[in-house]
Design a protein around this motif. Structure first.
Motif, PDB file in Angstrom:
ATOM      1  N   ALA A  43      -3.044   1.818  -6.668  1.00  0.00           N
ATOM      2  CA  ALA A  43      -1.771   2.200  -6.055  1.00  0.00           C
ATOM      3  C   ALA A  43      -1.656   3.712  -6.006  1.00  0.00           C
ATOM      4  O   ALA A  43      -2.257   4.417  -6.815  1.00  0.00           O
ATOM      5  N   ALA A  44      -0.867   4.225  -5.056  1.00  0.00           N
ATOM      6  CA  ALA A  44      -0.643   5.663  -4.940  1.00  0.00           C
ATOM      7  C   ALA A  44       0.029   6.196  -6.199  1.00  0.00           C
ATOM      8  O   ALA A  44      -0.256   7.301  -6.646  1.00  0.00           O
ATOM      9  N   CYS A  45       0.924   5.401  -6.758  1.00  0.00           N
ATOM     10  CA  CYS A  45       1.533   5.760  -8.030  1.00  0.00           C
ATOM     11  C   CYS A  45       1.730   4.487  -8.838  1.00  0.00           C
ATOM     12  O   CYS A  45       1.972   3.424  -8.281  1.00  0.00           O
ATOM     13  N   GLN A  95       6.017  -0.387  -5.478  1.00  0.00           N
ATOM     14  CA  GLN A  95       5.641   0.573  -6.521  1.00  0.00           C
ATOM     15  C   GLN A  95       5.776   2.001  -6.016  1.00  0.00           C
ATOM     16  O   GLN A  95       6.196   2.880  -6.747  1.00  0.00           O
ATOM     17  N   ALA A  96       5.417   2.219  -4.758  1.00  0.00           N
ATOM     18  CA  ALA A  96       5.499   3.568  -4.183  1.00  0.00           C
ATOM     19  C   ALA A  96       6.946   4.014  -4.080  1.00  0.00           C
ATOM     20  O   ALA A  96       7.262   5.202  -4.242  1.00  0.00           O
ATOM     21  N   ASP A  97       7.859   3.061  -3.820  1.00  0.00           N
ATOM     22  CA  ASP A  97       9.291   3.382  -3.693  1.00  0.00           C
ATOM     23  C   ASP A  97       9.969   3.501  -5.053  1.00  0.00           C
ATOM     24  O   ASP A  97      11.044   4.086  -5.142  1.00  0.00           O
TER      25      ASP A  97
END
Length: 98
Positions: A43-45, A95-97
């Protein structure tokens, strides 16, 4: 007739590989654990999104994709691979949000 444990493990691996192939075709990097039928999408974060393929007792022992942290996604058959891809994309977006 019930499948042998080794047949179930092999079927789970094949379904995880099929999902990994579909996710890669959408441009996602996918890592597959060799010891377990488990894939992880970085994931990006936050932590990677993990997906397993398990027997689901409430569905007559059918193979299902489930998130590693719990939560059923979709039956682990070719017809439901697109549903699993959408679910993984949704999890990554959440997850990114987050």
């Amino acid at each position: 007739m019930a499948m042998e444990a080794s047949e179930v493990t092999e079927a789970r691996r094949l379904r995880v590989w099929a999902l990994a192939k579909a996710l890669r075709s959408h441009g996602y990097a996918v890592e597959i654990a060799e010891s377990l039928p488990l894939l992880a999408v970085p994931a990006a974060c936050g932590p990677p999104v993990g997906v397993r393929c398990d027997l689901r007792a409430i569905c007559g022992g059918e193979l299902w994709f489930v998130f590693a942290g719990g939560g059923a996604i979709a039956p682990a058959d070719d017809a439901h691979i697109p549903d699993a891809v959408v679910a993984v994309k949704g999890q990554l977006a959440a997850q990114a949000d987050g």
